[in-house]
Structures are given as structure tokens and as C-alpha cells.
Motif scaffolding. Structure first.
Motif, PDB file in Angstrom:
ATOM      1  N   ALA A   1     -11.276   3.402  -4.052  1.00  0.00           N
ATOM      2  CA  ALA A   1     -11.846   2.441  -3.104  1.00  0.00           C
ATOM      3  C   ALA A   1     -12.884   3.105  -2.208  1.00  0.00           C
ATOM      4  O   ALA A   1     -13.935   2.522  -1.920  1.00  0.00           O
ATOM      5  CB  ALA A   1     -10.735   1.815  -2.263  1.00  0.00           C
TER       6      ALA A   1
ATOM      7  N   LYS B   1      -3.429  -2.932  -7.261  1.00  0.00           N
ATOM      8  CA  LYS B   1      -3.499  -1.951  -6.182  1.00  0.00           C
ATOM      9  C   LYS B   1      -4.940  -1.553  -5.852  1.00  0.00           C
ATOM     10  O   LYS B   1      -5.344  -1.519  -4.690  1.00  0.00           O
ATOM     11  CB  LYS B   1      -2.677  -0.705  -6.560  1.00  0.00           C
ATOM     12  CG  LYS B   1      -1.174  -0.926  -6.520  1.00  0.00           C
ATOM     13  CD  LYS B   1      -0.410   0.345  -6.831  1.00  0.00           C
ATOM     14  CE  LYS B   1      -0.581   0.779  -8.273  1.00  0.00           C
ATOM     15  NZ  LYS B   1       0.320   1.897  -8.644  1.00  0.00           N
TER      16      LYS B   1
ATOM     17  N   LYS C   1      -5.612   4.839  -5.526  1.00  0.00           N
ATOM     18  CA  LYS C   1      -6.301   3.587  -5.187  1.00  0.00           C
ATOM     19  C   LYS C   1      -7.253   3.795  -4.014  1.00  0.00           C
ATOM     20  O   LYS C   1      -8.346   3.210  -3.962  1.00  0.00           O
ATOM     21  CB  LYS C   1      -5.283   2.496  -4.847  1.00  0.00           C
ATOM     22  CG  LYS C   1      -4.417   2.801  -3.633  1.00  0.00           C
ATOM     23  CD  LYS C   1      -3.486   1.681  -3.265  1.00  0.00           C
ATOM     24  CE  LYS C   1      -2.715   1.998  -1.988  1.00  0.00           C
ATOM     25  NZ  LYS C   1      -1.827   0.899  -1.573  1.00  0.00           N
ATOM     26  N   ASN C   2      -6.857   4.639  -3.040  1.00  0.00           N
ATOM     27  CA  ASN C   2      -7.708   4.881  -1.877  1.00  0.00           C
ATOM     28  C   ASN C   2      -8.920   5.735  -2.240  1.00  0.00           C
ATOM     29  O   ASN C   2     -10.026   5.515  -1.730  1.00  0.00           O
ATOM     30  CB  ASN C   2      -6.910   5.552  -0.763  1.00  0.00           C
ATOM     31  CG  ASN C   2      -5.896   4.625  -0.140  1.00  0.00           C
ATOM     32  OD1 ASN C   2      -6.029   3.403  -0.231  1.00  0.00           O
ATOM     33  ND2 ASN C   2      -4.868   5.171   0.479  1.00  0.00           N
TER      34      ASN C   2
ATOM     35  N   ASN D   1       1.421   6.014  -3.337  1.00  0.00           N
ATOM     36  CA  ASN D   1       0.661   4.768  -3.409  1.00  0.00           C
ATOM     37  C   ASN D   1       0.860   3.866  -2.195  1.00  0.00           C
ATOM     38  O   ASN D   1      -0.027   3.094  -1.842  1.00  0.00           O
ATOM     39  CB  ASN D   1       1.020   3.996  -4.680  1.00  0.00           C
ATOM     40  CG  ASN D   1       0.430   4.637  -5.926  1.00  0.00           C
ATOM     41  OD1 ASN D   1      -0.742   4.962  -5.969  1.00  0.00           O
ATOM     42  ND2 ASN D   1       1.259   4.842  -6.945  1.00  0.00           N
ATOM     43  N   ASN D   2       2.015   3.970  -1.575  1.00  0.00           N
ATOM     44  CA  ASN D   2       2.325   3.106  -0.432  1.00  0.00           C
ATOM     45  C   ASN D   2       1.677   3.649   0.835  1.00  0.00           C
ATOM     46  O   ASN D   2       2.010   4.738   1.304  1.00  0.00           O
ATOM     47  CB  ASN D   2       3.846   3.010  -0.248  1.00  0.00           C
ATOM     48  CG  ASN D   2       4.243   1.929   0.741  1.00  0.00           C
ATOM     49  OD1 ASN D   2       3.600   1.720   1.757  1.00  0.00           O
ATOM     50  ND2 ASN D   2       5.319   1.222   0.431  1.00  0.00           N
ATOM     51  N   ASP D   3       0.738   2.876   1.403  1.00  0.00           N
ATOM     52  CA  ASP D   3       0.015   3.333   2.591  1.00  0.00           C
ATOM     53  C   ASP D   3       0.944   3.585   3.776  1.00  0.00           C
ATOM     54  O   ASP D   3       0.661   4.437   4.623  1.00  0.00           O
ATOM     55  CB  ASP D   3      -1.053   2.313   2.986  1.00  0.00           C
ATOM     56  CG  ASP D   3      -2.217   2.278   2.011  1.00  0.00           C
ATOM     57  OD1 ASP D   3      -2.471   3.316   1.369  1.00  0.00           O
ATOM     58  OD2 ASP D   3      -2.862   1.216   1.868  1.00  0.00           O
TER      59      ASP D   3
ATOM     60  N   HIS E   1     -11.403   7.939   7.226  1.00  0.00           N
ATOM     61  CA  HIS E   1     -12.231   6.786   6.863  1.00  0.00           C
ATOM     62  C   HIS E   1     -13.322   6.516   7.889  1.00  0.00           C
ATOM     63  O   HIS E   1     -14.363   5.928   7.572  1.00  0.00           O
ATOM     64  CB  HIS E   1     -11.356   5.544   6.694  1.00  0.00           C
ATOM     65  CG  HIS E   1     -12.101   4.346   6.204  1.00  0.00           C
ATOM     66  ND1 HIS E   1     -12.556   3.362   7.047  1.00  0.00           N
ATOM     67  CD2 HIS E   1     -12.517   3.997   4.968  1.00  0.00           C
ATOM     68  CE1 HIS E   1     -13.199   2.438   6.352  1.00  0.00           C
ATOM     69  NE2 HIS E   1     -13.185   2.800   5.090  1.00  0.00           N
TER      70      HIS E   1
ATOM     71  N   THR F   1      -7.045  -3.024  -2.582  1.00  0.00           N
ATOM     72  CA  THR F   1      -7.499  -2.044  -1.598  1.00  0.00           C
ATOM     73  C   THR F   1      -9.002  -2.121  -1.395  1.00  0.00           C
ATOM     74  O   THR F   1      -9.496  -2.065  -0.258  1.00  0.00           O
ATOM     75  CB  THR F   1      -7.107  -0.620  -2.039  1.00  0.00           C
ATOM     76  OG1 THR F   1      -5.688  -0.559  -2.236  1.00  0.00           O
ATOM     77  CG2 THR F   1      -7.492   0.407  -0.993  1.00  0.00           C
TER      78      THR F   1
ATOM     79  N   MET G   1      -9.842  -5.241   0.628  1.00  0.00           N
ATOM     80  CA  MET G   1      -9.498  -5.058   2.047  1.00  0.00           C
ATOM     81  C   MET G   1     -10.565  -4.238   2.767  1.00  0.00           C
ATOM     82  O   MET G   1     -11.014  -4.589   3.864  1.00  0.00           O
ATOM     83  CB  MET G   1      -8.136  -4.363   2.156  1.00  0.00           C
ATOM     84  CG  MET G   1      -7.625  -4.210   3.567  1.00  0.00           C
ATOM     85  SD  MET G   1      -7.121  -5.778   4.323  1.00  0.00           S
ATOM     86  CE  MET G   1      -5.506  -6.004   3.554  1.00  0.00           C
ATOM     87  N   ARG G   2     -11.002  -3.142   2.133  1.00  0.00           N
ATOM     88  CA  ARG G   2     -12.008  -2.279   2.760  1.00  0.00           C
ATOM     89  C   ARG G   2     -13.349  -2.993   2.891  1.00  0.00           C
ATOM     90  O   ARG G   2     -14.023  -2.912   3.918  1.00  0.00           O
ATOM     91  CB  ARG G   2     -12.180  -0.993   1.939  1.00  0.00           C
ATOM     92  CG  ARG G   2     -11.039   0.002   2.074  1.00  0.00           C
ATOM     93  CD  ARG G   2     -11.256   1.176   1.135  1.00  0.00           C
ATOM     94  NE  ARG G   2     -10.241   2.190   1.296  1.00  0.00           N
ATOM     95  CZ  ARG G   2     -10.339   3.239   2.103  1.00  0.00           C
ATOM     96  NH1 ARG G   2     -11.430   3.394   2.827  1.00  0.00           N
ATOM     97  NH2 ARG G   2      -9.378   4.120   2.192  1.00  0.00           N
TER      98      ARG G   2
END
Length: 452
Positions: free
Chosen positions: A352, A10, A348-349, A328-330, A380, A14, A17-18
Motif C-alpha cells: 500500500a 487485505k 499489505k502495508n 498482518n493485524n494492524d 507514514h 488497506t 483506506m490510505r
């Protein structure tokens, strides 16, 4: 930059991806081929299957030529070993994800011995974020700068707020407190507003000021809620332990509900000041008997998003003033953003974001750049960058009113001689100052880049 990430779980996924969105060259290492395939299908990354603690795998990933190596597997020891190997092979910077509390207590020694650029504990980072939000119950997010006495608080304007329909130029007369509105998110649009901007119910607003001033601001706006003093934590995870310890240090009464008997025994030993209840927290009778109706804070930290969402909504309906849910699920976070009034967050976000900010700083570090730190605020797309003001800066010798700043740029704070303050039109920067610049939708890597 060339970045190698070990662990496609996770947190690793993440981060990849970012960082891919930042146009970095990403290589992912994982022992599970299916995790690498999922990552490759979702983004432009190179996958290497194997153990990050094996030098042969690190060599295959060309860690020796990497600008940054990030080890984010679920094994602390593997992360430390991998970072040490990466440094020996030539990686310029190494970042380790560490969850063991003993490592957290000796993190500075570890960084020195292992030559780590950064060590980050997802559970502690999450607990810190929740603790800050519980001190400002009206907020959905609270950001604090290490060198700064100011905080940036993000909150949603309710229909009943005195801020609803107020033009920003008239805000000082209405509120009688010196705060700075840094950014406003309305729907999918984020902007740095000027004096003609009219606030509306439903806006997510980020304001900065010292904590005491922020409290008076919320009182004047009719949105003030006292810091919580009685919190129920659902789930006895590591996050729960860190959070209970942080809350205990501020004299907050904590009750932890956990259904695993063995874990309850551990919690009772770790948390001497907290009440630990061994029961099924999804049972509304248990919640009632645990004092939910007397609590002013509720934090759902189970391993199931659905449980956290439903029970948080239940706590909100029973009248708990501040509710926080770990999700946890975006997809759930996006779904709840505009319908659930309280705070939802994903560890996780948070991790990240912290690492992405650090990597951004590294990516643009040069003799010309004076970046001290970089953070994401509330959204973000909104970043706050702390610059050291150099002797040759073009910003010196002009008042803020005389500076012509680029659109989407705000000078949010000045740190001078160990103290910080909000700038106004008469503020002049001096060599040695630190300037906190907030930007929307753009990156600023030199202080003089804020000038039009």
C-alpha cells in the motif's frame, strides 16, 4: 483523482483506506458483498459487486473515466485481464498485483505488452524489505532509493547508546561520521530536528548516508551489529522462498522450517543451497535442534500473527541478534511498536505504501512538477520526494545556507552525474541534479515549494 480498486481483501482494503485519507474518489470492486459492506462502513467508498475481469462490471465502475485502476485480487490472471480491459476502456494508468514468480521474472515484458503502469509483487517487496533489515540488524526499517547510493535507516535508540542525551549539533564530534538525521519519532510526534534537538532513549531516528558510513556510524554509537550470516526462517511461504534466494546471493546460511511435507519437497527443489526441515517450528525442541542458539537471524513468516509474535519473542530471549516478524493485524503492530525491540512488518502495508507513493506522484504530475519518485520513510508521516532540478528553479544559484526552507522540510541528498552525496551549507543545486527532499506532515509537489 478518480481511483478504481479491484479486490477488497487485505491489500485492497488497506490501499483504499490510505488513498481515502488523501481525499481521492475511490470505487471498490469485489465479488463478496460482505467485503464491500465492511469497506463502506469503514470509509467513504463506492462498492461494485462483481468480477473485475468482466467488462460490464468495469463499465459500471466507470473505469473509463478513472485516473488509476488498481487490480489487487488474489488471482494474477484476473488482475492482468482486468488491467488490460481497463486500459482499453480508457483508464489512464493501471497497476497490477502479481504474486507468481514467473510473472516477476518477466515483469518488464508484461508491463510493455499489457500497458501496465506498475506491477508489484507483495511477497517479493516484503522479502526485499526483510533482506535489507537483516543487513542492518540495528535497524527497524531500511529505505533505499533506486538512483541513489545512500540509504535511510530507521532505528531505536537504546538506553545504553552513546546517542542517548546527545544534542545534534554535537553529533559530528562524537561520532566522527558524516550522516544526516532526517527525522525523529518520539511517542506520537514526528519531527525534522535542528541542531538544538536532544536525542533520547526510545526515539526512533532516521539517518541517511552511504552504507559503509552508516556501519561506521553504528559502531561509533555503540549499536553496531554485524550483518546476519545464519538465518532461520519459520514458514515456507512465497516470501520465504524469495527471502532465501536473496540471502543466498549474499552468502547467508539459510534454514527453512515448514510443517507441510508436500511443501517441503517443493522448497527442497526451489532452494538448493538452503536447509529445509520438515517439522513443527512452534516446538521449542525443533527450534533448538534446527540451530536456533547458533543463529544470528530469525524470521517468522507463518500465516498466524500470534505464532509469529510469540516465537519471535522466544527467539529474542534466546539471544538471536536480529528478529523479524510478519504481522498482518494492524492492532498487533501498534501494540508491539514500543514493547518489541525488533522489526515487525505487514506485506499489505508495504504494498500500500509503494502504490500510495506512486499515486501521489501521479496526482501532482504536471508540466510544473518535476517529481521523479516518492517514498515513505520509517513512518507514514515522513515522505522522501525525488525532484529533477529544472533550469528555472528558484533554488539554483544559492547555497543551502542561503536558502530559507519551510519548517518540516529537509534537503536530504543530491544526485549528480550518477553519484550521490549529503548536502551541507555550501551545497548549490545545478540544473539536471536530482534533489531528495524529506518532509514531515506535508506534501511538496514542486521543488521550489521547499522555500519559505
Amino acid at each position: 483523482m478518480k481511483i478504481v480498486i479491484a479486490g477488497a481483501g487485505k491489500v485492497g482494503f488497506t490501499m483504499a483506506m490510505r488513498l481515502c485519507r488523501e481525499k481521492h474518489d475511490i470505487t471498490l470492486i469485489d465479488t463478496k458483498r460482505e467485503a464491500l459492506e465492511a469497506a463502506s462502513n469503514a470509509m467513504d467508498v463506492l462498492g461494485i459487486c462483481g468480477s473485475c475481469a468482466a467488462p460490464s462490471v468495469l463499465r459500471e465502475a466507470e473505469v473509463g473515466t478513472a485516473d488509476v485502476f488498481i487490480s489487487a485480487t488474489g488471482n494474477d490472471e484476473a488482475n492482468l485481464v482486468a488491467c488490460q480491459f481497463a486500459r482499453k476502456l480508457g483508464s489512464r494508468h493501471t497497476i497490477a498485483r502479481l504474486r507468481n514468480q514467473e510473472y516477476l521474472e518477466s515483469v518488464e515484458s508484461l508491463r510493455e505488452i499489457m500497458e501496465l503502469s506498475l506491477a508489484i509483487n507483495p511477497d517479493y517487496v516484503t522479502a526485499e524489505e526483510i533482506s535489507r533489515v537483516l543487513q542492518f540488524p540495528a535497524a527497524t526499517k531500511v529505505d533505499a532509493f533506486p538512483d541513489c547510493e545512500l540509504e535511510i535507516v530507521t532505528f531505536r535508540i537504546p538506553e545504553t547508546s552513546r546517542l542517548n542525551g546527545v544534542t545534534l549539533s554535537k553529533l559530528p564530534n562524537l561520532i566522527s561520521q558524516k550522516v544526516l538525521v532526517c527525522a525523529v519519532r518520539r511517542g506520537d510526534s514526528v519531527s525534522i530536528p535542528d541542531g538544538n534537538y536532544k536525542l533520547q532513549a526510545g526515539d526512533f531516528v532516521s539517518v541517511t548516508a552511504p552504507p559503509k558510513v552508516l556501519r561506521r556510524f553504528f559502531i561509533a554509537a555503540g549499536s553496531y551489529q554485524k550483518p546476519v550470516k545464519n538465518v532461520i526462517i519459520l514458514g515456507g511461504s512465497r516470501i520465504a522462498v524469495y527471502l532465501a534466494q536473496l540471502l543466498d546471493s549474499t552468502n547467508v546460511k539459510v534454514t527453512v522450517i515448514e510443517n507441510n511435507n508436500a511443501r517441503c519437497q517443493e522448497l527442497a527443489e526451489l532452494l538448493e543451497q538452503a536447509d529445509v526441515i520438515c517439522a513443527d517450528g512452534t516446538d521449542t525442541t525443533v527450534l533448538a535442534q534446527s540451530g536456533l542458539h547458533d543463529a544470528d537471524g530469525f524470521v517468522a513468516l507463518t500465516n498466524m500473527d500470534e505464532e509469529n509474535i510469540i516465537l519471535s519473542m522466544y527467539a529474542d530471549k534466546t539471544g538471536v541478534e536480529k528478529v523479524v516478524a510478519k504481522i498482518n493485524n494492524d492492532k498487533f503492530i501498534d501494540l508491539l511498536h514500543d514493547v518489541f525491540p525488533d522489526t515487525t512488518l505487514a506485506p499489505k502495508n508495504l504494498v500500500a505504501e509503494r502504490i500510495e507513493g506512486y499515486v501521489r506522484g501521479l496526482a501532482h504530475a504536471s508540466e510544473e512538477s518535476t517529481i521523479e519518485a516518492l517514498y515513505f520513510l520509517g513512518d507514514h508521516d515522513v515522505t522522501a520526494t525525488e525532484f529533477l532540478v529544472g533550469e528555472a528553479s528558484a533554488c539554483i544559484g544559492k547555497t543551502l545556507a542561503e536558502m530559507r526552507l519551510k519548517p518540516g522540510v529537509l534537503l536530504a541528498a543530491v544526485i549528480r552525474g550518477g553519484s550521490s552525496f549529503l548536502p551541507d551549507g555550501r551545497t548549490m543545486l545545478a540544473p539536471g541534479d536530482k534533489a531528495v527532499v524529506v518532509t514531515v506532515g506535508r506534501s511538496v509537489f514542486k521543488l521550489d515549494d521547499i522555500l519559505a
